[in-house]
Design a protein around this motif. Sequence first.
Motif, PDB file in Angstrom:
ATOM      1  N   ASN A   6       0.831  -1.197   0.000  1.00 27.90           N
ATOM      2  CA  ASN A   6       0.000   0.000   0.000  1.00 27.90           C
ATOM      3  C   ASN A   6       0.871   1.255   0.000  1.00 27.90           C
ATOM      4  O   ASN A   6       1.816   1.351   0.784  1.00 27.90           O
ATOM      5  N   SER A   8       0.655   5.735  -1.358  1.00 30.23           N
ATOM      6  CA  SER A   8      -0.098   6.812  -2.002  1.00 30.23           C
ATOM      7  C   SER A   8       0.801   7.546  -2.990  1.00 30.23           C
ATOM      8  O   SER A   8       2.038   7.506  -2.877  1.00 30.23           O
ATOM      9  N   THR A  10       1.073  10.651  -3.125  1.00 27.56           N
ATOM     10  CA  THR A  10       1.707  11.712  -2.345  1.00 27.56           C
ATOM     11  C   THR A  10       3.021  11.225  -1.737  1.00 27.56           C
ATOM     12  O   THR A  10       4.031  11.933  -1.745  1.00 27.56           O
ATOM     13  N   GLN A  11       3.012   9.996  -1.219  1.00 24.67           N
ATOM     14  CA  GLN A  11       4.248   9.435  -0.660  1.00 24.67           C
ATOM     15  C   GLN A  11       5.331   9.338  -1.742  1.00 24.67           C
ATOM     16  O   GLN A  11       6.499   9.634  -1.486  1.00 24.67           O
ATOM     17  N   GLN A  41       5.874  10.238   6.419  1.00 21.18           N
ATOM     18  CA  GLN A  41       5.251   9.541   5.299  1.00 21.18           C
ATOM     19  C   GLN A  41       6.257   8.663   4.551  1.00 21.18           C
ATOM     20  O   GLN A  41       5.930   7.554   4.136  1.00 21.18           O
TER      21      GLN A  41
END
Length: 319
Positions: A6, A8, A10-11, A41
């Motif tokens: 998992n 994102s 953004t990460q 993050q």
Amino acid sequence: MTPKVNFSLTQLEYVMAVHKYGHFAKAAEACYVTQPTLSMQIQKLEEDLGAVIFDRSKKPILLTPVGKKLVAQMQSVLFEAKKIENIIQQEKKGAKQGSLVIGVIPTIAPYLLPRLLPVCEEMFPAVDLTIREMQTHQILEALDNDEIDVGLLATPTQMPKIFELPLYYEPFYVLTHKGHEYSQMKKIKYHSLGRDDIWLLQEGHCLRNQVLDLCAIKNGKGKDRRYKFESGSLETLKNLVNLYGGYTLVPYLASEQIGEHSQIVPFERPIPAREIGLVYRREHYKSELIESLGDAVLKCIPEELRKIRSKDLDVLPIS
């Protein structure tokens, strides 16, 4: 059963920012977040992946061996994600809307942009253009990092993962002072050019390498002169020729406006020239806008330039 990974987008953007700046604080500033947020993050992403992306003991921060592989794939994921955004934007706004970030080399920008911008406003007024003057190697690096959408430069680059759209050929001329021996010639053979009093662009400009290939400079022909000067501006070289003397080589569009003490001398066939084109990443999600930009470039250049074909030219490599 293998657990799902998992993460994102953004990460991934945070990782790419740290990779670019080599510093967590600078990356956080560029991403408009606090450093603790960005660090947390990225750490969470590393934990979820079960791999350490950055070697934090190095200054600037460097990628670990596995981090290099992951960053290359993350860049591809982010690039593909932008395609989704662009499809939605085009459905809402139409193909001739959106934004385009363009890198243009310094030996094209001052001569082409004043012609190009009015045409762009006419052909696609709803497109926001951001134009950056950059050297060839900077454009190619920026394309690889997704910092620009397209480059306008001398081609071919012969770079992997880069698509090239050749647009036109631009011949070279000798720009000489009226008191120079070359000014007495109707045409000149480029193999006869010497190094005595030529003005050159500084290292990093592809036009410099093309000029060196044309002249006998690499063979050490000619005498050293008292003054040596290398400029980042073709206009500076033109002014030096006009007010001080000597000669330089200029492409077609740069030859249209010269000083009162300067003179343009054409070359004998085959005429040395450069190929000008657009370069962008293959399968670019803004390919329709980029092709429209190519149409605008062809529309804005003089008709004489559009008609030039390679059979009369010696098209020079840019390396």
